[in-house]
Design a protein around this motif. Structure first.
Motif, PDB file in Angstrom:
ATOM      1  N   VAL A 155     -38.439 -22.273   1.029  1.00 54.91           N
ATOM      2  CA  VAL A 155     -37.346 -22.401   0.052  1.00 54.91           C
ATOM      3  C   VAL A 155     -36.655 -21.057  -0.163  1.00 54.91           C
ATOM      4  O   VAL A 155     -35.417 -20.966  -0.190  1.00 54.91           O
ATOM      5  N   ILE A 156     -37.449 -19.995  -0.307  1.00 56.41           N
ATOM      6  CA  ILE A 156     -36.857 -18.672  -0.534  1.00 56.41           C
ATOM      7  C   ILE A 156     -36.075 -18.216   0.694  1.00 56.41           C
ATOM      8  O   ILE A 156     -34.959 -17.682   0.585  1.00 56.41           O
ATOM      9  N   GLY A 157     -36.638 -18.419   1.886  1.00 58.08           N
ATOM     10  CA  GLY A 157     -35.931 -18.034   3.106  1.00 58.08           C
ATOM     11  C   GLY A 157     -34.648 -18.816   3.297  1.00 58.08           C
ATOM     12  O   GLY A 157     -33.609 -18.258   3.675  1.00 58.08           O
ATOM     13  N   LEU A 158     -34.693 -20.128   3.034  1.00 57.12           N
ATOM     14  CA  LEU A 158     -33.499 -20.962   3.160  1.00 57.12           C
ATOM     15  C   LEU A 158     -32.433 -20.521   2.159  1.00 57.12           C
ATOM     16  O   LEU A 158     -31.241 -20.451   2.494  1.00 57.12           O
ATOM     17  N   THR A 159     -32.858 -20.220   0.938  1.00 53.02           N
ATOM     18  CA  THR A 159     -31.906 -19.763  -0.077  1.00 53.02           C
ATOM     19  C   THR A 159     -31.255 -18.450   0.342  1.00 53.02           C
ATOM     20  O   THR A 159     -30.043 -18.250   0.168  1.00 53.02           O
ATOM     21  N   GLY A 160     -32.060 -17.546   0.918  1.00 51.91           N
ATOM     22  CA  GLY A 160     -31.503 -16.279   1.376  1.00 51.91           C
ATOM     23  C   GLY A 160     -30.504 -16.459   2.501  1.00 51.91           C
ATOM     24  O   GLY A 160     -29.445 -15.805   2.525  1.00 51.91           O
TER      25      GLY A 160
END
Length: 289
Positions: A155-160
């Motif tokens: 989720v964090i990587g996709l958001t970034g």
């Protein structure tokens, strides 16, 4: 030549001083009367005869190891056991010359489960589990299996990646093609993959991290929908693939970039698994030696 049955195994989490009384209890509960015993700091012998006076007798040797104990079990007709105190059939090296004996085989099979039980880790009654069994463990932030870290990292990587493509502020860095490609296809999937903590999870996490935002980007760049998402200057690598794949074929670009980033994520997942190993199911506590 002696008749009987034997078994040899090790208990990695058992303690010598605690396991000795456990063996005494197993013998008594299995119908044996302990007639002779010899115990030192790192080695013990036990000899038992059937309480009924009929059936096989048993000898057990326990050896202390740096981690756990080694256990040797010998079951023979009780008439074959030495009658003198301090003498044990085991010490005479009969293991290599044993002939099969059905009664001894049955007695050995009956007593082995009790001897192999390792009290180092007690099983918890399912009724007293801290979390309901019908709800996924990761909802309760159980990090042992790695599912929660895998989910959060993705989720964090996709958001970034989405922030980089759609919402990052303008600046000279957006015209630096190697930097933008590195951030999108290396850094973002690397972050997601390393928290997957395995090659397969890392590949999936990296693919999702890149493919989903790039799909929206491509849809906007092809003027199919979502106008304005494909900002100028555009990402050079995406533009190159869109120029090569004209028209509807351009929708394959997210898949291609997702696969490329998946390789990065798989490598990161392997490294993450070395740094933060996944806790798998415990192996059986007893091993043949």
């Amino acid at each position: 030549m002696a008749r009987g049955a034997s078994s040899h195994f090790s208990l990695k989490r058992a303690e010598y001083d605690r396991y000795y009384p456990t063996v005494l209890g197993v013998l008594q509960n299995s119908g044996f009367l302990v007639l002779d015993a010899e115990r030192t700091e790192d080695r013990a012998f036990l000899q038992g005869l059937p309480r009924t006076g009929e059936g096989p007798g048993i000898e057990i040797e326990i050896r202390r190891r740096p981690k756990g104990v080694d256990v040797h079990v010998l079951v023979v007709p009780h008439q074959d056991l030495p009658q003198e105190k301090g003498r044990f059939l085991m010490k005479q090296g009969v293991f290599g010359t044993l002939q099969s004996d059905p009664a001894s085989d049955r007695s050995l099979a009956d007593i082995l489960p009790g001897l192999r039980r390792d009290e180092g880790e007690r099983q918890v009654d399912p009724r007293f589990r801290r979390t309901p069994t019908n709800i996924p463990e990761w909802i309760f932030f159980n990090l042992k299996g790695g599912t929660m870290t895998w989910f959060l990292g993705t989720v964090i990587g996709l958001t970034g990646a989405a922030y980089l493509l759609f919402w990052a502020p303008e600046g000279p860095y957006r015209r630096n093609d190697p930097l933008m490609v590195g951030l999108l296809l290396v850094l973002a999937p690397w972050w997601s993959g390393i928290w997957g903590r395995s090659a397969a999870r890392g590949l999936v996490a990296a693919f999702v991290t890149v493919a989903i935002p790039v799909t929206f980007y491509v849809v906007s760049a092809l003027n199919w929908a979502l106008p304005g998402l494909a900002r100028n200057p555009q990402i050079s690598m995406i533009t190159v693939f869109l120029d090569a794949l004209k028209g509807p074929a351009g929708i394959a670009v997210p898949v291609i970039l997702g696969i490329l980033s998946g390789i990065v994520g798989a490598i990161a997942g392997v490294i993450g698994g070395r740094i933060f190993p996944l806790q798998m199911k415990r192996a059986r506590s007893s091993e043949s030696i």
